[in-house]
Every structure is written in C-alpha cells, then in structure tokens.
Design a protein around this motif. Sequence first.
Motif, PDB file in Angstrom:
ATOM      1  N   ALA A 184       7.236  -5.091  -6.852  1.00  0.00           N
ATOM      2  CA  ALA A 184       7.633  -3.953  -6.023  1.00  0.00           C
ATOM      3  C   ALA A 184       6.429  -3.124  -5.600  1.00  0.00           C
ATOM      4  N   LEU A 185       5.527  -2.837  -6.539  1.00  0.00           N
ATOM      5  CA  LEU A 185       4.370  -2.015  -6.215  1.00  0.00           C
ATOM      6  C   LEU A 185       3.392  -2.777  -5.326  1.00  0.00           C
ATOM      7  N   GLY A 186       3.168  -4.050  -5.643  1.00  0.00           N
ATOM      8  CA  GLY A 186       2.267  -4.863  -4.833  1.00  0.00           C
ATOM      9  C   GLY A 186       2.757  -5.002  -3.404  1.00  0.00           C
ATOM     10  N   ARG A 187       4.078  -5.175  -3.222  1.00  0.00           N
ATOM     11  CA  ARG A 187       4.618  -5.295  -1.858  1.00  0.00           C
ATOM     12  C   ARG A 187       4.434  -4.007  -1.077  1.00  0.00           C
ATOM     13  N   LEU A 188       4.578  -2.862  -1.752  1.00  0.00           N
ATOM     14  CA  LEU A 188       4.368  -1.582  -1.070  1.00  0.00           C
ATOM     15  C   LEU A 188       2.937  -1.472  -0.563  1.00  0.00           C
ATOM     16  N   TYR A 189       1.958  -1.766  -1.435  1.00  0.00           N
ATOM     17  CA  TYR A 189       0.554  -1.628  -1.047  1.00  0.00           C
ATOM     18  C   TYR A 189       0.150  -2.680  -0.019  1.00  0.00           C
ATOM     19  N   GLU A 190       0.653  -3.898  -0.183  1.00  0.00           N
ATOM     20  CA  GLU A 190       0.317  -4.932   0.794  1.00  0.00           C
ATOM     21  C   GLU A 190       0.957  -4.646   2.149  1.00  0.00           C
ATOM     22  N   GLY A 191       2.138  -4.005   2.138  1.00  0.00           N
ATOM     23  CA  GLY A 191       2.749  -3.601   3.397  1.00  0.00           C
ATOM     24  C   GLY A 191       1.910  -2.561   4.113  1.00  0.00           C
ATOM     25  N   TRP A 192       1.400  -1.586   3.363  1.00  0.00           N
ATOM     26  CA  TRP A 192       0.501  -0.595   3.960  1.00  0.00           C
ATOM     27  C   TRP A 192      -0.765  -1.264   4.474  1.00  0.00           C
TER      28      TRP A 192
END
Length: 439
Positions: free
Chosen positions: A151-159
């Motif tokens: 969840a956290l990795g997807r948020l940062y990779e999305g940014w």
Amino acid sequence: MSTTIFALATAPGRAGVAVVRVSGPETASALKALAGNDLPRPRFAGLRTLRDPCTGEALDDALVLWFPAPRSFTGEDVGELHLHGGRAVVAGVIEALGALPGLRVAEPGEFTRRAFENGKLDLTAAEGLADLVDAETSAQRRQALRQMEGALGRLYEGWRDRLTRSLAHIEADIDFPDEDLPSGVADAVRPVLETLVTEIDAHLADGRRGERLREGLHIAIVGAPNAGKSSLLNALARRDAAIVSARAGTTRDVIEVHLDVGGFPVVLADTAGLREAGDEIEEEGIRRALDRAAKADVKIAVFDATAPLDAATRALIDADTVVVLNKTDLAPAVTDVDGKAALPVSARTGAGLHQLEERLAAFSADRLAGSGAPALTRARHRAALEECQGALARALTAPLPELAAEDVRLASRALGRITGRVDVEDLLDVIFRDFCIGK
C-alpha cells in the motif's frame, strides 16, 4: 551467478515444527541430495525421508516444498524443509546442507535482500515484513501487513510516476521546440505539481501516526510519593514490574512496561514521586520524571484519595492527562481536580482499572488509529518526503524551465529512494509514448 544460501526460517530452540529454507541455483540439487531425486511437484508438499548425503543416515521424515524461479519469495529457486523441531534434527539437517558444495549459511536478512534485488519486494514492503514479524498488537499487525502488501509503495510509486510524466513534459518543451507538440505542454505541469505538494503535505501532517504506532504510545504515570503509581503500573501490567513499598521515594528511576491497550501498543512508564528531593539521587529521579512527563503522549496524574491534592502533580495536568484518584477503597474520591474529571481507582482491589484501560484505549485510538490512507512508518520516509517537498517548491518558482526540470528530477529521485527505485531512465519512454517524437 549468486550462491545458494540456507538458514533456519523459524525461531531457534525446541518446537513442534522447524522450517529450513534454501534459495539459489543449487536448491534443486540440495533437495535431491537430502530427499532423493523424486521431488514433489512445484508448490506442493511431499513427505520424504531426509538422509545425510555423506553417510546415508536418516535425519528425519519431513515435508519438502519446491518453488522454482521466478515464482518464489526470493525470485530464485527456493526449497523448504518442514522438519520435526527437535534441536538434534535441525542441527543434523543444517550440518548436511553445509557440507554440500556451493551452499553457505545465509546472512541475517539475506533472503529478504534477494527478494528486493529480484523485484519481489520494494524497500517499504521489506520494512513492512520486518514490522509484521515484530508486531505485538493488532493495530501494529494491520499496519505492517498493509505495508508489506504494497500500500505504501504504491502510493509513493504513483506520485513518482506523476513526477516522471511531468518531467517528460518539461523536457519535451526544452529539447524539442521545433517538433509538432501540443501547445502549453510545460504549463500543464504546474497544476500537477501543486496537487502533489498538497497531497504530500497532508501525508506528512499525520502527527507521526505510523511511526508512533510502530514504537508505541508513551504514557507517563506521575504523582506524589506513595500515591500508588507503582501499584497502578503493576495492576495495569498484571505483574510485579515495579517495587512497591510504604516507604516514600522507593522509585528512583523510570520503569517501563510494554502493554497492549485496546489493540494499540503502549509504553507505560512509572516515575519517581514529585516532592522536594532528599538527596542528589532522588533529585535526578525527579528530573527524569518531569522530563518523561514533558515528552509523553499521555500522562496519568495519580492522586492519593486519602491525602490532600499535591500541587506539583496538579501543575502537570493538561489536555493530554488522565486524572486518577487512587486508594478509593480507603477514602471517598473527589469528582474532579481543577475542573478535570477524576477517575476513581483502587490499585489494591482492582476497582476502576477497567474504566482506566478504556480511557487509555480511547487516547490511543485517537492518536494512532488511521484514516484509511497508508501511513509513513519511518524517519527515512519522512526525510525523503521533506526533500521531495523542497524540490517541488523550488520547481514551482524556478525562473527557467531547465531549473524546474532539475528540481522535478530531484523530487522524483527522493521518492524513488523510499521504495529503492531511484532510476529515471524510463523518462524517454514516456516522452516517446506521449508525444510520438522521432517517428
């Protein structure tokens, strides 16, 4: 080619079951050396007799699992031996593996490191896995599991993907001014960057919820000598963690216990009694008590129901304080202290302890419960996000597009460091895909 590693994957010591994991190019050969050539089907468990390859001696009847690359935890060939958990069994299997050519004992964390290097985990997921192993409460487990699942990795990779795309637009305007590009390509980037700044600001302004959930909410018990602070600590901990004595000043240092309160982790600290110090040791204990009270997320101000309310403890009461009137089995309790409702408790009989735990659980939930969005969990995440913020602020005020492009690139790299993906070499792919340059 990497070496093949092996290690005990479960806790050392006597147990019903122990798991030994093997990973690397020689995994299949190692499994066959111990279990015979008839390996189970991939991802199916098979019962096999394990034998020492050198002596042929039977070591154990074990379940053997075989995970060919790349569909494994590390992305390499992986095998697992589910053994009976006796010390001699585990030692025999470990010794047999160590005698095989091309195998060595894994270093601490090496299986997870290989999973990261082979793209099975990003750094945030690896950190989540470590937190899941260390989780002591349900709230910690939920946060760690969510992070491990990405969840956290997807948020940062999305940014980061939005920054890469924005950078591609700016670079296209700079490098290909004569191409037939849509008008205002670079200008369209500004609202994207402004939105990102707003989202990162909101992510950072979480009161360090994720970090505090990992470490535990700090609660300090303060009060006068003999108010019953140590007795209250023991009652909440359900064990004799602190020495209890009728002699005032028994507690000289801070005593900590780790508790699960309503599913949230709490570090509860008993402190020295607040009074005029009798010697330099007690004076240092009182200084530490006041320092712990100042740094605590929540304070429990304990008053003795059989004595006058002491001024030193009353001075510490604020919005983050739970006021407790102890020894209410010996004397009636007042209903409030300086306008703040007081909770009647008897550490000796247990009366009121359940209500106190409910109050502490409510404090913990208020400070640690999430809103649904993944929370950053480490200081390195916060540092990288603050660096990203600074770069975006410069990009939005840059006088030249070349300077703006460099700052957007720095912002992207800061995000990439959190997940372990710092390259921006896919920039040209984005340019060609978005603008069909060079066709």
